[in-house]
Each structure stands twice: as C-alpha cells, then as structure tokens.
Design a protein around this motif. Structure first.
Motif, PDB file in Angstrom:
ATOM      1  N   GLY A 131       3.154   1.155  -3.420  1.00 24.75           N
ATOM      2  CA  GLY A 131       4.357   0.375  -3.699  1.00 24.75           C
ATOM      3  C   GLY A 131       5.109  -0.048  -2.452  1.00 24.75           C
ATOM      4  O   GLY A 131       6.041  -0.843  -2.524  1.00 24.75           O
ATOM      5  N   HIS A 132       4.703   0.471  -1.283  1.00 25.86           N
ATOM      6  CA  HIS A 132       5.382   0.143  -0.026  1.00 25.86           C
ATOM      7  C   HIS A 132       4.515  -0.703   0.908  1.00 25.86           C
ATOM      8  O   HIS A 132       4.775  -0.767   2.115  1.00 25.86           O
ATOM      9  N   ASP A 137       5.180  -1.107   7.777  1.00 24.36           N
ATOM     10  CA  ASP A 137       4.209  -0.024   7.985  1.00 24.36           C
ATOM     11  C   ASP A 137       3.084  -0.080   6.950  1.00 24.36           C
ATOM     12  O   ASP A 137       2.627   0.959   6.459  1.00 24.36           O
ATOM     13  N   LYS A 138       2.642  -1.262   6.631  1.00 26.02           N
ATOM     14  CA  LYS A 138       1.628  -1.473   5.599  1.00 26.02           C
ATOM     15  C   LYS A 138       0.368  -0.647   5.852  1.00 26.02           C
ATOM     16  O   LYS A 138      -0.139   0.022   4.948  1.00 26.02           O
ATOM     17  N   GLU A 139      -0.136  -0.680   7.071  1.00 28.56           N
ATOM     18  CA  GLU A 139      -1.369   0.034   7.392  1.00 28.56           C
ATOM     19  C   GLU A 139      -1.195   1.546   7.221  1.00 28.56           C
ATOM     20  O   GLU A 139      -2.100   2.236   6.743  1.00 28.56           O
ATOM     21  N   ALA A 145      -2.302   6.198   1.034  1.00 26.44           N
ATOM     22  CA  ALA A 145      -2.834   6.050  -0.324  1.00 26.44           C
ATOM     23  C   ALA A 145      -4.290   6.501  -0.373  1.00 26.44           C
ATOM     24  O   ALA A 145      -4.717   7.197  -1.310  1.00 26.44           O
ATOM     25  N   LYS A 146      -5.057   6.117   0.632  1.00 30.10           N
ATOM     26  CA  LYS A 146      -6.475   6.517   0.699  1.00 30.10           C
ATOM     27  C   LYS A 146      -6.608   8.034   0.842  1.00 30.10           C
ATOM     28  O   LYS A 146      -7.455   8.658   0.209  1.00 30.10           O
ATOM     29  N   THR A 147      -5.757   8.613   1.687  1.00 24.28           N
ATOM     30  CA  THR A 147      -5.801  10.061   1.925  1.00 24.28           C
ATOM     31  C   THR A 147      -5.483  10.836   0.650  1.00 24.28           C
ATOM     32  O   THR A 147      -6.176  11.804   0.307  1.00 24.28           O
ATOM     33  N   HIS A 196     -11.156  -1.512  -0.760  1.00 23.07           N
ATOM     34  CA  HIS A 196     -11.554  -2.920  -0.703  1.00 23.07           C
ATOM     35  C   HIS A 196     -10.371  -3.869  -0.912  1.00 23.07           C
ATOM     36  O   HIS A 196     -10.571  -5.046  -1.177  1.00 23.07           O
ATOM     37  N   LEU A 197      -9.175  -3.334  -0.766  1.00 25.26           N
ATOM     38  CA  LEU A 197      -7.976  -4.129  -1.055  1.00 25.26           C
ATOM     39  C   LEU A 197      -7.884  -5.374  -0.189  1.00 25.26           C
ATOM     40  O   LEU A 197      -7.545  -6.454  -0.654  1.00 25.26           O
ATOM     41  N   TYR A 198      -8.187  -5.252   1.094  1.00 28.15           N
ATOM     42  CA  TYR A 198      -8.063  -6.394   2.016  1.00 28.15           C
ATOM     43  C   TYR A 198      -9.406  -6.852   2.554  1.00 28.15           C
ATOM     44  O   TYR A 198      -9.502  -7.457   3.598  1.00 28.15           O
ATOM     45  N   VAL A 199     -10.457  -6.499   1.792  1.00 25.26           N
ATOM     46  CA  VAL A 199     -11.811  -6.911   2.210  1.00 25.26           C
ATOM     47  C   VAL A 199     -12.139  -8.270   1.613  1.00 25.26           C
ATOM     48  O   VAL A 199     -11.859  -8.522   0.443  1.00 25.26           O
TER      49      VAL A 199
END
Length: 199
Positions: A131-132, A137-139, A145-147, A196-199
């Motif tokens: 949600g942020h 600090d997107k990355e 989220a992945k962690t 794969h969000l930004y792939v």
C-alpha cells in the motif's frame, strides 16, 4: 387460472424488456464487455505464478475490482492468503480436540498455531508494504513485501517440520500438512505476482 396466465405473460414480457435494454444500452454493454477483459488480465498474470490454476480460481472473482491494476492484484492475492491462513489456523486448533493426542503432538500443534499466527501477521505487513508503493521508498517497500511473503512460506514449513521425525497420529499429520500446503500455495502465488510486478 386466467389471471395467473396473464401475470405470467406480463412477467415474461418484463424480463424480455430488461434483457433487451441490458443488451442494447451502451453503458451496460460497456460494463459487460469490460468484465472479460479484466478476467483475461487476471488469467494472464496468473500464468507466471507457481500454481496458476489455483491463482485463477481464487483471484478471478476479484477481476472487476482489480481491473488492470497489477498492484491491486498483488494485494488481493495477499488478502486471499490471509484468509487461507486464518482458515488453516482454525483447522489446526481443532486438532487439539482429537482423542488420544499425545503431549508431543499437543506441543507441536501449539507451535504450529504460533507459526500460522506469525504467517497472518507477516501477510498483513506485506499488504501494508504494498500500500506504500506510491511513495519515494517504493523499492524498499517492495523488498519488504517480498520478504514478508517469503517468511510466510518458512512459517508453514516450520509447522510441518514439527510433525516429522517422530511417530504422530497420521490423520492429524495429514490435516496439518494439507493446511500448511494451502498457505504455502496461496503465499507462493502472491509472492510470484509481487516478484513480477514491474517486469
């Protein structure tokens, strides 16, 4: 009887009129045409997940709200995983009520419930991080989220490990394993979508 026939005839006419309007009215037609597009979007995204058929089954119902937004799709997948983990928690807790449960099994069940509790918490943190993604600090948030999603899989594995290596009730073990498998599959799909969000 004649009155009933007249009423029935009027109802069919009304239904026919409603059907005609729904098929010819531009706004309704646009809505009808967009739904398959949104469904296809979900189907396409699900192809890259670990369990594509499960992905489609659990996420296509949300196609209309997801539309073509990959981030929202990820959040929906995480929420589905949260529900799956909560359902698993109920199933696991019920195993304590089985007759003949040994002290070891009771302890393993208790530990497993803690693992599932952690899994739910981490999935919620993953949703919060997603949600942020609109911030600077997107990355960082994406990495979080992945962690968190990965940690959920570790939690479920930890639960099943607690029932291995010793003689336990096979029925209880099977139920626990299947419950954890559900969490792993749903979380793995969510993680795949996030990766794969930004792939």
């Amino acid at each position: 009887m004649e009155a009933y026939s007249t009423w029935k005839s009027l109802m069919f006419r009304l239904l026919a009129t409603v059907l005609y309007i729904s098929l010819t009215h531009p706004a309704v037609t646009a809505a009808k045409d967009s739904k398959p597009a949104y469904t296809n979007f979900v189907k396409t995204k699900c192809k890259i997940t670990t369990y594509p058929s499960l992905c489609q089954k659990t996420l296509i119902p949300y196609a209309s709200s997801v539309k073509s937004n990959s981030t929202i799709l990820c959040i929906k997948a995480l929420n589905v995983a949260i529900k799956g983990a909560r359902d698993a928690s109920v199933i696991v807790s019920r195993q304590k009520e089985q007759k003949g449960i040994t002290r070891y099994e009771a302890a393993a069940i208790k530990d497993c419930m803690e693992d599932v509790k952690d899994a739910v918490y981490e999935l919620k943190l993953a949703v919060e991080a997603m949600g942020h993604l609109g911030g600077e600090d997107k990355e960082f948030q994406l990495a979080n989220a992945k962690t968190y999603a990965s940690a959920v899989i570790t939690d479920a594995d930890s639960c099943t490990d607690g029932f291995s290596g010793r003689k336990v009730n096979p029925d209880v073990k099977d139920i626990i394993n299947r419950s954890m498998a559900a969490i792993i599959k749903l979380s793995s799909n969510a993680l795949s979508l996030i990766n794969h969000l930004y792939v």
